[in-house]
Design a protein around this motif. Structure first.
Motif, PDB file in Angstrom:
ATOM      1  N   PRO A  32      36.057  36.756  40.187  1.00  0.00           N
ATOM      2  CA  PRO A  32      37.392  37.075  41.026  1.00  0.00           C
ATOM      3  C   PRO A  32      38.609  37.688  40.037  1.00  0.00           C
ATOM      4  O   PRO A  32      39.123  38.565  40.674  1.00  0.00           O
ATOM      5  CB  PRO A  32      37.945  35.668  41.313  1.00  0.00           C
ATOM      6  CG  PRO A  32      36.656  34.869  41.483  1.00  0.00           C
ATOM      7  CD  PRO A  32      35.846  35.181  40.347  1.00  0.00           C
ATOM      8  N   PHE A  33      38.546  37.248  38.838  1.00  0.00           N
ATOM      9  CA  PHE A  33      39.497  37.917  37.952  1.00  0.00           C
ATOM     10  C   PHE A  33      39.246  39.275  37.511  1.00  0.00           C
ATOM     11  O   PHE A  33      40.382  40.261  37.784  1.00  0.00           O
ATOM     12  CB  PHE A  33      39.633  36.734  36.708  1.00  0.00           C
ATOM     13  CG  PHE A  33      40.262  35.691  36.920  1.00  0.00           C
ATOM     14  CD1 PHE A  33      41.465  35.213  37.043  1.00  0.00           C
ATOM     15  CD2 PHE A  33      39.286  34.402  36.786  1.00  0.00           C
ATOM     16  CE1 PHE A  33      42.246  34.219  37.348  1.00  0.00           C
ATOM     17  CE2 PHE A  33      39.683  33.210  36.997  1.00  0.00           C
ATOM     18  CZ  PHE A  33      41.048  32.898  37.487  1.00  0.00           C
ATOM     19  N   THR A  36      40.189  41.329  40.744  1.00  0.00           N
ATOM     20  CA  THR A  36      41.539  41.737  40.768  1.00  0.00           C
ATOM     21  C   THR A  36      41.822  42.669  39.815  1.00  0.00           C
ATOM     22  O   THR A  36      42.597  43.683  40.201  1.00  0.00           O
ATOM     23  CB  THR A  36      42.343  40.333  40.407  1.00  0.00           C
ATOM     24  OG1 THR A  36      42.076  39.234  41.544  1.00  0.00           O
ATOM     25  CG2 THR A  36      43.879  40.702  40.455  1.00  0.00           C
ATOM     26  N   VAL A  39      40.715  46.088  41.373  1.00  0.00           N
ATOM     27  CA  VAL A  39      41.675  46.700  42.264  1.00  0.00           C
ATOM     28  C   VAL A  39      43.091  47.340  41.488  1.00  0.00           C
ATOM     29  O   VAL A  39      43.499  48.362  41.819  1.00  0.00           O
ATOM     30  CB  VAL A  39      42.228  45.359  43.182  1.00  0.00           C
ATOM     31  CG1 VAL A  39      43.541  45.973  44.099  1.00  0.00           C
ATOM     32  CG2 VAL A  39      41.106  45.029  43.967  1.00  0.00           C
ATOM     33  N   MET A  40      43.477  46.501  40.487  1.00  0.00           N
ATOM     34  CA  MET A  40      44.641  47.030  39.675  1.00  0.00           C
ATOM     35  C   MET A  40      44.139  48.557  38.978  1.00  0.00           C
ATOM     36  O   MET A  40      44.963  49.538  39.119  1.00  0.00           O
ATOM     37  CB  MET A  40      45.090  46.279  38.499  1.00  0.00           C
ATOM     38  CG  MET A  40      45.642  45.006  39.114  1.00  0.00           C
ATOM     39  SD  MET A  40      45.887  43.806  37.794  1.00  0.00           S
ATOM     40  CE  MET A  40      47.176  44.428  36.877  1.00  0.00           C
ATOM     41  N   GLY A 141      40.675  40.759  33.185  1.00  0.00           N
ATOM     42  CA  GLY A 141      40.252  39.607  34.157  1.00  0.00           C
ATOM     43  C   GLY A 141      39.087  38.900  33.577  1.00  0.00           C
ATOM     44  O   GLY A 141      39.004  37.679  33.685  1.00  0.00           O
TER      45      GLY A 141
END
Length: 167
Positions: A32-33, A36, A39-40, A141
């Motif tokens: 999940p990190f 994220t 996405v960034m 992440g």
């Protein structure tokens, strides 16, 4: 300091049978990190495309070395990527740097110290990789996940396993 104390401080405990499944769980916890961060990165690529033009493609010397490599070179590169690099990088970033940052932040609230130490060490970890600036967020992440794995288990070995699985 004695070597035994240094090993304990940086999380180089004896290898335990449970380190393999803990490392795999640590890798899954990192996803999940990394997502994220991805996405960034996609947002950064969008911005670069809008204002500058074509964004740089990610590349890594190991990927380039695999092109046209024979079986022995492939084995060597895979060994470096899945065994050697995770051991060295985890000792440097989750063992020495994270431990040092956590010590420097020991007067802060525990969760704030963990979060800031994990974030700082993970961004530095990501920045040393040659994929380029746009790809720092997903690598950071993963680094955050490896930091949490180290904090969760008290050992570097599961973080090394998670890193090896990731590579």
């Amino acid at each position: 300091l004695e070597w035994k104390t240094v090993r304990a401080d940086i999380g180089l405990s004896d290898i335990r049978l449970r380190d393999l499944p803990l490392g795999i769980a640590g890798y899954l916890m990192s996803l999940p990190f990394m997502g994220t961060g991805l996405v960034m990165t996609l947002f950064l690529i969008f911005l670069v495309t809008q204002f500058v033009g074509e964004p740089p493609a990610p590349s890594h010397p190991a990927q380039q070395a695999l092109v046209g490599a024979g079986w022995w070179q492939t084995v060597q590169i895979m060994f470096l990527a899945t065994i050697a690099a995770p051991i060295v990088e985890e000792i440097m970033f989750r063992g020495v740097l994270l431990t040092h940052l956590r010590g420097a932040m020991r007067t802060w609230h525990v969760s704030v110290g963990i979060i800031l130490a994990a974030l700082l060490s993970s961004v530095i970890f990501a920045a040393i990789h040659p994929q380029g600036l746009l790809f720092i967020p997903p690598l950071a992440g993963l680094g955050i996940g490896f930091c949490l794995c180290r904090e969760w288990t008290g050992s570097l070995v599961p973080a090394m396993v998670a890193h090896g699985v990731s590579n």
